[in-house]
Write a protein that holds these residues in place. Structure first.
Motif, PDB file in Angstrom:
ATOM      1  N   ARG A 276       0.837  -1.216   0.000  1.00 17.47           N
ATOM      2  CA  ARG A 276       0.000   0.000   0.000  1.00 17.47           C
ATOM      3  C   ARG A 276       0.871   1.265   0.000  1.00 17.47           C
ATOM      4  O   ARG A 276       0.530   2.241  -0.659  1.00 17.47           O
ATOM      5  N   PHE A 277       1.941   1.242   0.777  1.00 17.29           N
ATOM      6  CA  PHE A 277       2.844   2.409   0.762  1.00 17.29           C
ATOM      7  C   PHE A 277       3.425   2.592  -0.634  1.00 17.29           C
ATOM      8  O   PHE A 277       3.576   3.722  -1.108  1.00 17.29           O
ATOM      9  N   TRP A 279       2.271   1.849  -3.593  1.00 18.97           N
ATOM     10  CA  TRP A 279       1.352   2.397  -4.593  1.00 18.97           C
ATOM     11  C   TRP A 279       0.777   3.754  -4.187  1.00 18.97           C
ATOM     12  O   TRP A 279       0.523   4.591  -5.046  1.00 18.97           O
ATOM     13  N   ASN A 280       0.608   3.967  -2.904  1.00 15.93           N
ATOM     14  CA  ASN A 280      -0.092   5.184  -2.475  1.00 15.93           C
ATOM     15  C   ASN A 280       0.825   6.281  -1.942  1.00 15.93           C
ATOM     16  O   ASN A 280       0.368   7.385  -1.665  1.00 15.93           O
ATOM     17  N   ILE A 281       2.098   5.973  -1.795  1.00 19.11           N
ATOM     18  CA  ILE A 281       3.056   7.017  -1.387  1.00 19.11           C
ATOM     19  C   ILE A 281       4.167   7.143  -2.444  1.00 19.11           C
ATOM     20  O   ILE A 281       4.328   8.190  -3.064  1.00 19.11           O
ATOM     21  N   VAL A 282       4.887   6.063  -2.681  1.00 22.47           N
ATOM     22  CA  VAL A 282       6.003   6.139  -3.647  1.00 22.47           C
ATOM     23  C   VAL A 282       5.465   6.414  -5.054  1.00 22.47           C
ATOM     24  O   VAL A 282       5.888   7.373  -5.719  1.00 22.47           O
ATOM     25  N   GLN A 283       4.539   5.601  -5.504  1.00 16.94           N
ATOM     26  CA  GLN A 283       4.048   5.770  -6.873  1.00 16.94           C
ATOM     27  C   GLN A 283       3.072   6.944  -7.024  1.00 16.94           C
ATOM     28  O   GLN A 283       2.565   7.186  -8.111  1.00 16.94           O
ATOM     29  N   LYS A 284       2.843   7.666  -5.969  1.00 15.69           N
ATOM     30  CA  LYS A 284       2.144   8.954  -6.091  1.00 15.69           C
ATOM     31  C   LYS A 284       3.169  10.080  -6.158  1.00 15.69           C
ATOM     32  O   LYS A 284       2.801  11.258  -6.176  1.00 15.69           O
ATOM     33  N   GLY A 285       4.455   9.722  -6.098  1.00 21.81           N
ATOM     34  CA  GLY A 285       5.499  10.733  -6.214  1.00 21.81           C
ATOM     35  C   GLY A 285       5.766  11.504  -4.933  1.00 21.81           C
ATOM     36  O   GLY A 285       6.472  12.512  -4.942  1.00 21.81           O
ATOM     37  N   LEU A 286       5.222  11.032  -3.802  1.00 22.84           N
ATOM     38  CA  LEU A 286       5.404  11.768  -2.543  1.00 22.84           C
ATOM     39  C   LEU A 286       6.793  11.575  -1.959  1.00 22.84           C
ATOM     40  O   LEU A 286       7.362  12.485  -1.353  1.00 22.84           O
ATOM     41  N   ALA A 287       7.329  10.365  -2.091  1.00 22.53           N
ATOM     42  CA  ALA A 287       8.629  10.060  -1.482  1.00 22.53           C
ATOM     43  C   ALA A 287       9.254   8.888  -2.246  1.00 22.53           C
ATOM     44  O   ALA A 287       8.539   7.967  -2.624  1.00 22.53           O
ATOM     45  N   PRO A 288      10.565   8.928  -2.449  1.00 13.85           N
ATOM     46  CA  PRO A 288      11.173   7.819  -3.182  1.00 13.85           C
ATOM     47  C   PRO A 288      11.260   6.529  -2.358  1.00 13.85           C
ATOM     48  O   PRO A 288      11.391   5.456  -2.916  1.00 13.85           O
ATOM     49  N   ARG A 289      11.212   6.662  -1.040  1.00 16.02           N
ATOM     50  CA  ARG A 289      11.276   5.465  -0.193  1.00 16.02           C
ATOM     51  C   ARG A 289      10.274   5.562   0.938  1.00 16.02           C
ATOM     52  O   ARG A 289      10.196   6.590   1.618  1.00 16.02           O
ATOM     53  N   LEU A 318       3.614  12.379   5.981  1.00 13.05           N
ATOM     54  CA  LEU A 318       3.140  11.841   7.262  1.00 13.05           C
ATOM     55  C   LEU A 318       1.628  11.591   7.208  1.00 13.05           C
ATOM     56  O   LEU A 318       1.144  10.557   7.695  1.00 13.05           O
ATOM     57  N   ALA A 319       0.915  12.505   6.575  1.00 16.93           N
ATOM     58  CA  ALA A 319      -0.533  12.315   6.462  1.00 16.93           C
ATOM     59  C   ALA A 319      -0.847  11.046   5.665  1.00 16.93           C
ATOM     60  O   ALA A 319      -1.752  10.274   6.014  1.00 16.93           O
ATOM     61  N   ALA A 320      -0.078  10.821   4.615  1.00 12.93           N
ATOM     62  CA  ALA A 320      -0.309   9.618   3.796  1.00 12.93           C
ATOM     63  C   ALA A 320      -0.003   8.349   4.596  1.00 12.93           C
ATOM     64  O   ALA A 320      -0.729   7.349   4.500  1.00 12.93           O
ATOM     65  N   ILE A 321       1.070   8.397   5.384  1.00 10.26           N
ATOM     66  CA  ILE A 321       1.402   7.229   6.219  1.00 10.26           C
ATOM     67  C   ILE A 321       0.264   6.950   7.202  1.00 10.26           C
ATOM     68  O   ILE A 321      -0.186   5.812   7.362  1.00 10.26           O
TER      69      ILE A 321
END
Lengths: 418, 424
Positions: A276-277, A279-289, A318-321
């Motif tokens: 989930r991280f 697809w929803n954080i890395v692949q949203k371009g929010l953070a590379p790791r 942080l909000a996404a996490i």
């Protein structure tokens, strides 16, 4: 007392002095690995000797009554051994992986090292090596982050200090202090010899008797005390790095808990590959790791959710996490997600079964967590038992949708400290 | 172990199989003969973006659908982009081999390069460039590579901020159309599988995939640039990298180079560890290693130390190389040889290692090389061979990089100081 189970490839034997010997026969391979596991690590130190376990591990390569440091290194290399040692919060391990014909020589060498003379004239030189290792660690963002997180989450407990120790404790440490620690902790009743590979168990036991049978036990050592897991927010502002790492830490289960495979699966669904991280954080371009990790010891554990990002994106990362952590707790994970994680685990268990060194490391975990080796089939049964229901129950008991502990390391003073 | 198979299919795809019937897994690597060296200069970073975006949506699968399909068979997979090739490596249980090949064929042959995925991956690559600045070892590797290999062979997979900015979906698609075809694929397989199954699966999945001509196998030209450069950065340690030209993986002297590096840095009794760390306590990390792009070779030394010990570490490193020709002992030689030979045997128990070994043989030699042949060459190396190698390949032209708070001050190594923005 030898216990052999015809149904499993394991042999367990305990010498009269308390040294436990664990052997896994792997008839199809060409190599064998041996290791001594000493049940001591950074959490067994007193504050003024922070780092002594790790420094001692280095000194164990420095000489014995029979060998100089040069002899030790040469004897390892004459076998073509793949060898090393490492220290963690709760164990120190020395190992060598060799061609099967050399396993006797490998065990003799490792056993000799366990009777180190801690040569006084090597103490200062090796201290400099440790200080270089500490300096190297300070140039590494994730090391800095992890040390800071442990320091704050486990504040007031030995798990709070870094395995490497501090410059000040290293500088003040004497060889006599180390010797006393060594005598107390490196006793056969606090150690195991673990061997995996194409070996004959009776020969290994004979080797253990010959090389370790005269070691003197030291009696019971004080039990470890589980740490508190603190909540709150801690920030380490440093201009050394360009990224900011943010991490949330939550109390969880110990490595000995029967739900450990479930905890691991939950972390994989949330923050592993294809998670989930991802697809929803890395692949949203929010953070590379971004990832999730279950960090466990025999008496405690925590779940860590983290991401490394541009400093100006901390809030949204942080909000996404927190959003994903909340979804894990509030909505049941799908059986499809669970099955995916289990399939990968099955492949990794098959890979682990191939090579003696891989088995050696797993046997060490098993002995610490279960007090006995576990077959691949037993591990597979644990994997098979994981389900959406077990994950739901686990997350109910160990929620990750609460405040937890927030750690932030990087150039930005965020969240703002007073 | 069954006999190693090596064949070319009519599609142009070259493959090899090391059958290991008693193994419970299969590892395979698909190597595409296209890498960073094939990037247009204005779009550096393109090759890795292609690699990263291939599985982010294909004709038959969404990005997540493809990842789920791999997970459904428990595939453990990695991919990577190098200067000459891209690799796709996978380990599965034998019953899932055909499906794993089918899914790889899907991403290699039918990628869609969705606009959104391209934009995200460009954005992530730019963030990873920033992250690289927080990784001292990665940064030193980037700097020494660029200086030692020159502008083409010395490219970094992440490219540069300004070149990443220019990259569009069309660039990715053009790179893929130009370089991805069966004639540019080398497949290596090892594990519990019959060679017939491998041939059938590869034939079924890659027959008719583009050009069947055997392309992309030419040697890479490097432009070695001997000089010393310091890069200022606020760090605890000074990170040192030194390199000079050596021999390539197919050269007759390659086993000699391997053994020489073994004497320098093969184990804890190696000269660098002994002299730099054990005797002097100058470092925690010190090492020597080699890189072998096709047709060339480079020997490296590396160490990290606090700034006040940097000059001493540097001179000790080079002194140990110079001393090699004078006083190698037979015991040192024997240990280095044993280390290389024993390593083959112990790591050979892991199926993935056997696959990587075969993949390397097919790439460098164009054939599987029996382990006995490699071992015999290493065991034949003599002290005289090493002295000859050191004379023919002296360390007289050095490429040196230091990264840290203080320039290297050492006789014979005047530093060119570079400050600010050097990593972009």
């Amino acid at each position: 007392m030898i216990r052999m189970n015809e149904q499993t490839p394991y042999t367990l034997h305990t010498l009269a002095n308390g040294l436990r010997v664990v052997i896994e026969r792997m008839p199809g391979v060409r190599s064998a690995a041996a290791g001594f596991l000493v049940q001591t690590g950074a959490r067994d130190e007193v504050p003024e000797l922070a780092g002594v376990s790790h420094f001692l591990e280095h000194m164990m390569f420095k000489g014995t009554a029979k060998r100089t440091w040069g002899d030790i290194n040469i004897d390892f290399d004459r076998m073509g051994s793949t060898y090393n040692a490492f220290t963690s919060e709760d164990r120190t391990v020395y190992y060598g992986w060799v061609r099967k014909a050399d396993i006797g020589k490998q065990i003799e060498l490792l056993a000799d090292m366990m009777q180190s003379s801690l040569p006084p004239d090597e103490f200062t030189t090796e201290k400099n090596v440790i200080l270089e290792e500490i300096a190297m660690s300070k140039d590494h963002l994730e090391h800095v982050m992890f040390d800071f997180l442990q320091e704050r989450v486990f504040a007031g407990h030995p798990l709070a200090w870094p395995v490497l120790g501090y410059e000040r404790t290293l500088a003040a440490m004497t060889r006599d202090q180390m010797w006393a620690y060594f005598q107390r902790r490196y006793a056969p009743d606090n150690m195991m010899l673990i061997v995996a590979g194409n070996v004959k168990p009776d020969e290994i036991i004979q080797l253990a008797e010959t090389h370790c049978g005269s070691w003197k036990p030291a009696g019971p050592i004080p039990p470890r005390i589980a740490p508190p897991v603190h909540r709150g927010t801690d920030v380490l502002q440093t201009d050394r790095f360009k990224q900011q790492v943010v991490a949330l830490t939550f109390p969880s289960i110990a490595s000995t808990d029967p739900r450990i495979e479930t905890a691991s699966a939950a972390a994989s669904i949330l923050g592993g590959e294809n998670s989930r991280f991802y697809w929803n954080i890395v692949q949203k371009g929010l953070a590379p790791r971004a990832g999730a990790q279950h960090l466990d010891y025999t008496d405690c554990g925590v779940t860590i959710l983290y991401a490394a990002c541009q400093p100006d994106r901390c809030e949204e990362v942080l909000a996404a996490i927190r959003t994903e952590a909340g979804r894990m707790c509030d909505e049941r994970v799908s059986e499809h997600e669970v099955e995916r994680v289990k399939n990968k685990r099955r492949t990794s268990l098959a890979v682990e079964a191939e090579a003696p060194y891989y088995r050696l490391t797993q046997l060490m975990d098993d002995m610490e967590d279960y007090g006995a080796p576990r077959t691949i089939e037993e591990s597979l049964a644990d994997v098979d038992a994981v389900s959406a229901n077990t994950i739901r129950d686990y997350l109910k008991a160990c929620p990750i949708n609460i405040l937890g502990h927030l750690t932030s390391v990087g150039p930005r003073n965020w969240p703002k400290r007073n | 172990m069954g006999e190693i198979v090596h064949e070319h299919l009519s599609s142009g795809l070259e493959y090899g199989v090391t059958p290991l019937p008693d193994r419970h897994v299969v590892s395979f690597q698909l190597r595409i003969l296209a890498g960073m060296a094939g990037e247009p200069p204005q779009t550096l970073g393109l090759a890795r973006l292609v690699e990263e975006t291939l599985d982010k949506g294909t004709v038959s699968y969404t990005a997540q659908g493809l990842a789920d399909a791999f997970d459904a068979i428990g595939a453990g997979r990695q991919s990577g982009t190098g200067r000459e090739t891209m690799t796709f490596t996978c380990t599965v249980l034998p019953e899932h081999f055909e499906r794993a090949v089918e899914l790889h064929a899907e991403l290699l042959q039918r990628p869609m390069f969705p606009d959104n995925a391209v934009a995200i991956n460009v954005q992530l690559a730019k963030q990873e460039l920033v992250a690289l600045d927080d990784d001292a070892h990665g940064l030193v590797d980037k700097l020494i590579t660029r200086q030692a290999y020159g502008p083409v062979a010395g490219r970094h997979q992440l490219g540069e901020h300004e070149t990443l900015e220019r990259i569009t979906r069309t660039d990715l698609e053009n790179f893929w159309r130009t370089h991805f075809c069966a004639g540019r694929i080398i497949a290596a397989v090892a594990g519990g599988i019959e060679p017939r199954r491998v041939a059938d699966a590869l034939t079924r999945q890659f027959d008719g995939f583009g050009n069947s001509r055997r392309e992309g196998r030419e040697a890479l030209t490097i432009e070695f640039n001997p000089r010393t450069t310091h890069h200022d950065k606020s760090l605890e340690q000074e990170h040192i990298a030194i390199c000079w030209p050596g021999v390539d993986a197919t050269h007759d002297e390659f086993p000699v180079q391997q053994v020489t590096l073994g004497i320098l840095s093969g184990g804890m009794s190696g000269r660098l560890f002994t002299e730099v760390r054990e005797k002097r306590g100058l470092v925690y990390w010190v090492s020597a290693w080699q890189e072998t792009p096709r047709g060339s070779g480079m020997v490296f030394l590396g160490a990290s130390t606090t700034p006040e010990r940097c000059a001493k570490t540097y001179t000790t490193l080079l002194h140990e190389v110079d001393r090699l020709a004078e006083d190698i002992t037979q015991d040192e030689l024997d240990r280095a040889v044993t280390g290389i030979v024993a390593n083959q045997e112990t790591r050979g128990d892991a199926t993935r290692s056997r696959c990587m070994e075969l993949a390397s043989d097919l790439f460098f030699f164009g054939r599987p090389v029996p382990i006995e042949e490699k071992v015999a060459k290493v065991q034949a190396v003599t002290i005289e061979d090493i002295r000859r190698y050191l004379t023919l390949h002296p360390r007289d032209r050095l490429c040196v990089i230091t990264l840290g708070p203080r320039p290297l001050v050492s006789p014979g190594a005047p530093a060119v100081k570079v400050t600010g923005g050097v990593v972009r």
